[in-house]
Design a protein around this motif. Sequence first.
Motif, PDB file in Angstrom:
ATOM      1  N   PHE A 104     -12.529  47.665  -5.583  1.00 29.84           N
ATOM      2  CA  PHE A 104     -13.962  47.910  -5.728  1.00 29.84           C
ATOM      3  C   PHE A 104     -14.710  47.499  -4.458  1.00 29.84           C
ATOM      4  O   PHE A 104     -15.585  48.224  -3.975  1.00 29.84           O
ATOM      5  CB  PHE A 104     -14.522  47.145  -6.924  1.00 29.84           C
ATOM      6  CG  PHE A 104     -16.015  47.195  -7.035  1.00 29.84           C
ATOM      7  CD1 PHE A 104     -16.650  48.338  -7.506  1.00 29.84           C
ATOM      8  CD2 PHE A 104     -16.795  46.118  -6.636  1.00 29.84           C
ATOM      9  CE1 PHE A 104     -18.045  48.408  -7.581  1.00 29.84           C
ATOM     10  CE2 PHE A 104     -18.183  46.171  -6.718  1.00 29.84           C
ATOM     11  CZ  PHE A 104     -18.807  47.317  -7.180  1.00 29.84           C
ATOM     12  N   ALA A 105     -14.364  46.335  -3.917  1.00 28.48           N
ATOM     13  CA  ALA A 105     -15.045  45.843  -2.720  1.00 28.48           C
ATOM     14  C   ALA A 105     -14.877  46.815  -1.553  1.00 28.48           C
ATOM     15  O   ALA A 105     -15.844  47.164  -0.859  1.00 28.48           O
ATOM     16  CB  ALA A 105     -14.512  44.462  -2.343  1.00 28.48           C
ATOM     17  N   ARG A 106     -13.662  47.265  -1.333  1.00 30.19           N
ATOM     18  CA  ARG A 106     -13.391  48.141  -0.198  1.00 30.19           C
ATOM     19  C   ARG A 106     -14.024  49.523  -0.400  1.00 30.19           C
ATOM     20  O   ARG A 106     -14.609  50.084   0.538  1.00 30.19           O
ATOM     21  CB  ARG A 106     -11.885  48.274   0.032  1.00 30.19           C
ATOM     22  CG  ARG A 106     -11.250  47.005   0.594  1.00 30.19           C
ATOM     23  CD  ARG A 106      -9.795  47.253   0.995  1.00 30.19           C
ATOM     24  NE  ARG A 106      -9.695  48.278   2.021  1.00 30.19           N
ATOM     25  CZ  ARG A 106      -9.879  48.062   3.326  1.00 30.19           C
ATOM     26  NH1 ARG A 106     -10.180  46.848   3.760  1.00 30.19           N
ATOM     27  NH2 ARG A 106      -9.757  49.049   4.191  1.00 30.19           N
ATOM     28  N   SER A 107     -13.913  50.075  -1.590  1.00 23.78           N
ATOM     29  CA  SER A 107     -14.485  51.411  -1.810  1.00 23.78           C
ATOM     30  C   SER A 107     -15.997  51.384  -1.674  1.00 23.78           C
ATOM     31  O   SER A 107     -16.597  52.334  -1.145  1.00 23.78           O
ATOM     32  CB  SER A 107     -14.076  51.942  -3.182  1.00 23.78           C
ATOM     33  OG  SER A 107     -14.621  51.147  -4.221  1.00 23.78           O
ATOM     34  N   SER A 108     -16.620  50.308  -2.125  1.00 23.90           N
ATOM     35  CA  SER A 108     -18.081  50.195  -2.013  1.00 23.90           C
ATOM     36  C   SER A 108     -18.501  50.023  -0.564  1.00 23.90           C
ATOM     37  O   SER A 108     -19.429  50.683  -0.083  1.00 23.90           O
ATOM     38  CB  SER A 108     -18.574  49.009  -2.848  1.00 23.90           C
ATOM     39  OG  SER A 108     -18.297  49.186  -4.215  1.00 23.90           O
ATOM     40  N   ALA A 109     -17.819  49.123   0.147  1.00 22.38           N
ATOM     41  CA  ALA A 109     -18.198  48.837   1.536  1.00 22.38           C
ATOM     42  C   ALA A 109     -17.969  50.036   2.442  1.00 22.38           C
ATOM     43  O   ALA A 109     -18.867  50.456   3.187  1.00 22.38           O
ATOM     44  CB  ALA A 109     -17.412  47.629   2.044  1.00 22.38           C
ATOM     45  N   PHE A 110     -16.773  50.609   2.386  1.00 20.72           N
ATOM     46  CA  PHE A 110     -16.435  51.685   3.320  1.00 20.72           C
ATOM     47  C   PHE A 110     -16.900  53.053   2.834  1.00 20.72           C
ATOM     48  O   PHE A 110     -16.860  54.022   3.586  1.00 20.72           O
ATOM     49  CB  PHE A 110     -14.941  51.662   3.617  1.00 20.72           C
ATOM     50  CG  PHE A 110     -14.522  50.422   4.366  1.00 20.72           C
ATOM     51  CD1 PHE A 110     -14.820  50.278   5.703  1.00 20.72           C
ATOM     52  CD2 PHE A 110     -13.890  49.385   3.702  1.00 20.72           C
ATOM     53  CE1 PHE A 110     -14.473  49.123   6.391  1.00 20.72           C
ATOM     54  CE2 PHE A 110     -13.533  48.225   4.377  1.00 20.72           C
ATOM     55  CZ  PHE A 110     -13.828  48.086   5.727  1.00 20.72           C
ATOM     56  N   GLY A 111     -17.393  53.100   1.607  1.00 20.92           N
ATOM     57  CA  GLY A 111     -18.029  54.323   1.126  1.00 20.92           C
ATOM     58  C   GLY A 111     -19.484  54.400   1.521  1.00 20.92           C
ATOM     59  O   GLY A 111     -20.139  55.432   1.317  1.00 20.92           O
ATOM     60  N   ALA A 112     -20.009  53.306   2.085  1.00 21.11           N
ATOM     61  CA  ALA A 112     -21.399  53.246   2.524  1.00 21.11           C
ATOM     62  C   ALA A 112     -21.481  53.469   4.033  1.00 21.11           C
ATOM     63  O   ALA A 112     -20.491  53.280   4.755  1.00 21.11           O
ATOM     64  CB  ALA A 112     -21.997  51.881   2.167  1.00 21.11           C
ATOM     65  N   PRO A 113     -22.637  53.884   4.529  1.00 26.30           N
ATOM     66  CA  PRO A 113     -22.779  54.091   5.973  1.00 26.30           C
ATOM     67  C   PRO A 113     -22.523  52.822   6.766  1.00 26.30           C
ATOM     68  O   PRO A 113     -22.730  51.709   6.275  1.00 26.30           O
ATOM     69  CB  PRO A 113     -24.239  54.549   6.114  1.00 26.30           C
ATOM     70  CG  PRO A 113     -24.622  55.065   4.768  1.00 26.30           C
ATOM     71  CD  PRO A 113     -23.856  54.241   3.784  1.00 26.30           C
ATOM     72  N   ALA A 114     -22.081  52.973   8.005  1.00 28.32           N
ATOM     73  CA  ALA A 114     -21.842  51.826   8.880  1.00 28.32           C
ATOM     74  C   ALA A 114     -23.125  51.016   9.039  1.00 28.32           C
ATOM     75  O   ALA A 114     -24.225  51.568   9.088  1.00 28.32           O
ATOM     76  CB  ALA A 114     -21.339  52.298  10.235  1.00 28.32           C
ATOM     77  N   GLY A 115     -22.965  49.715   9.111  1.00 30.19           N
ATOM     78  CA  GLY A 115     -24.108  48.815   9.187  1.00 30.19           C
ATOM     79  C   GLY A 115     -24.550  48.304   7.832  1.00 30.19           C
ATOM     80  O   GLY A 115     -25.499  47.533   7.716  1.00 30.19           O
ATOM     81  N   THR A 116     -23.833  48.698   6.785  1.00 30.22           N
ATOM     82  CA  THR A 116     -24.208  48.334   5.430  1.00 30.22           C
ATOM     83  C   THR A 116     -24.046  46.849   5.142  1.00 30.22           C
ATOM     84  O   THR A 116     -23.129  46.198   5.635  1.00 30.22           O
ATOM     85  CB  THR A 116     -23.359  49.132   4.413  1.00 30.22           C
ATOM     86  OG1 THR A 116     -23.700  48.722   3.094  1.00 30.22           O
ATOM     87  CG2 THR A 116     -21.862  48.874   4.627  1.00 30.22           C
ATOM     88  N   HIS A 117     -24.926  46.312   4.316  1.00 33.58           N
ATOM     89  CA  HIS A 117     -24.783  44.947   3.820  1.00 33.58           C
ATOM     90  C   HIS A 117     -23.618  44.845   2.840  1.00 33.58           C
ATOM     91  O   HIS A 117     -23.135  43.739   2.568  1.00 33.58           O
ATOM     92  CB  HIS A 117     -26.070  44.495   3.126  1.00 33.58           C
ATOM     93  CG  HIS A 117     -27.197  44.218   4.064  1.00 33.58           C
ATOM     94  ND1 HIS A 117     -28.320  43.501   3.697  1.00 33.58           N
ATOM     95  CD2 HIS A 117     -27.393  44.544   5.372  1.00 33.58           C
ATOM     96  CE1 HIS A 117     -29.154  43.404   4.716  1.00 33.58           C
ATOM     97  NE2 HIS A 117     -28.616  44.039   5.742  1.00 33.58           N
ATOM     98  N   LEU A 118     -23.169  45.978   2.309  1.00 33.30           N
ATOM     99  CA  LEU A 118     -22.094  45.968   1.316  1.00 33.30           C
ATOM    100  C   LEU A 118     -20.756  45.520   1.899  1.00 33.30           C
ATOM    101  O   LEU A 118     -19.817  45.248   1.156  1.00 33.30           O
ATOM    102  CB  LEU A 118     -21.939  47.346   0.672  1.00 33.30           C
ATOM    103  CG  LEU A 118     -23.125  47.867  -0.146  1.00 33.30           C
ATOM    104  CD1 LEU A 118     -22.796  49.212  -0.771  1.00 33.30           C
ATOM    105  CD2 LEU A 118     -23.528  46.867  -1.232  1.00 33.30           C
ATOM    106  N   GLY A 119     -20.671  45.408   3.201  1.00 34.62           N
ATOM    107  CA  GLY A 119     -19.466  44.846   3.806  1.00 34.62           C
ATOM    108  C   GLY A 119     -19.202  43.434   3.307  1.00 34.62           C
ATOM    109  O   GLY A 119     -18.052  42.971   3.301  1.00 34.62           O
ATOM    110  N   GLN A 120     -20.261  42.744   2.880  1.00 36.69           N
ATOM    111  CA  GLN A 120     -20.117  41.403   2.331  1.00 36.69           C
ATOM    112  C   GLN A 120     -19.137  41.376   1.159  1.00 36.69           C
ATOM    113  O   GLN A 120     -18.465  40.370   0.922  1.00 36.69           O
ATOM    114  CB  GLN A 120     -21.483  40.879   1.875  1.00 36.69           C
ATOM    115  CG  GLN A 120     -21.444  39.475   1.275  1.00 36.69           C
ATOM    116  CD  GLN A 120     -22.686  39.139   0.470  1.00 36.69           C
ATOM    117  OE1 GLN A 120     -23.374  40.044  -0.034  1.00 36.69           O
ATOM    118  NE2 GLN A 120     -22.997  37.869   0.343  1.00 36.69           N
ATOM    119  N   LEU A 121     -19.057  42.470   0.401  1.00 36.42           N
ATOM    120  CA  LEU A 121     -18.214  42.496  -0.790  1.00 36.42           C
ATOM    121  C   LEU A 121     -16.750  42.228  -0.456  1.00 36.42           C
ATOM    122  O   LEU A 121     -16.033  41.589  -1.235  1.00 36.42           O
ATOM    123  CB  LEU A 121     -18.343  43.841  -1.500  1.00 36.42           C
ATOM    124  CG  LEU A 121     -19.741  44.229  -1.993  1.00 36.42           C
ATOM    125  CD1 LEU A 121     -19.714  45.636  -2.575  1.00 36.42           C
ATOM    126  CD2 LEU A 121     -20.269  43.229  -3.016  1.00 36.42           C
TER     127      LEU A 121
END
Length: 325
Positions: free
Chosen positions: A202-219
């Motif tokens: 879930f963490a990886r799909s959310s982070a890398f499914g978002a545009p670069a620069g995303t805060h979701l990389g925190q996941l």
Amino acid sequence: MTLLRHWGDTLGKWAGRPAARVQEDSGDPEVRRVREAAAAADWSTVREVLDARSESDDRTELLWAVGDTAGVERWIDKVVEAEPESALPRLVAGIRHISWGWDARTGARAKDVSRQQFEVFHARLRTAEQRLYEAADREPQWTSPWYGLQVTGRGLEVGQTLARRRFEAVVRRDPQHLASHQQQLQQVCEKWGGSHEEMHAFARSSAFGAPAGTHLGQLVAIAHLEHWLSLDSGPDAAYMSRSEVRASLAEAAEHSFRHPDFARRGGWIQVLNTFAMAFSLAGERDGARECFRATDGRVTKFPWYYLNGSDPAAAYRRQRASAGR
């Protein structure tokens, strides 16, 4: 919360480093304003501040500032009654009942929580759910009611299927809602009935499914910290030092805070604090120093309370010193 001064802060100043202090909010002055208005039962100002923000992570922080304020439950129901068609007082009432519910439960382990505490906890969460559904009915495009329902759902143990539907209701409206993703990550953790595999996926799909620069990389960093937290002493350190964990953290950092499009807004300080802790535990001193420089002594309770629940700033200082910053 009263903050204590520590001799380590003074030493930090002498060494040219900023003193480490727990930062209760993002630094947005409206957070303090809305908190003070809530404490004074000043609904007019609370409404003004909340109405000025869009339904996003920025508004989420303001809502929790109100919801965490003791005494809001004594006056918000009168506002709900006075404004029968308005969603905002129902939303505020829902968020307050969530926080008030956790006050009754406390942060103790389930085995140490009494039956009476659980009864009060669940009753307050059920009231929160009612108010949040009412708010969602009145404002179908708002994310906050559904985000609140994610939190109540975990407390009421609604199960993975319903929890997922509530998360999806948020991201249909705001695909990069950081707080909602954080809640869903907790939902799929092993300790809440999920698994390490599901959590990392879930963490990886959310982070890398978002545009670069995303805060979701925190996941990605949170997932590794949750995995570390689940292990005994010894295996936990061995896990964080794995080459694949270090590579995963570096990859997430490149896609998130190291990217030029990363915005220093909303929860960005917590994002950097999370990477600082993860890099520190992984033995990645360069990455840790980079994050400590960026946070500049501004400490968020999460995730440092995993290392020191009573003094997150002390954990930050210790790891900063270990990183040579």
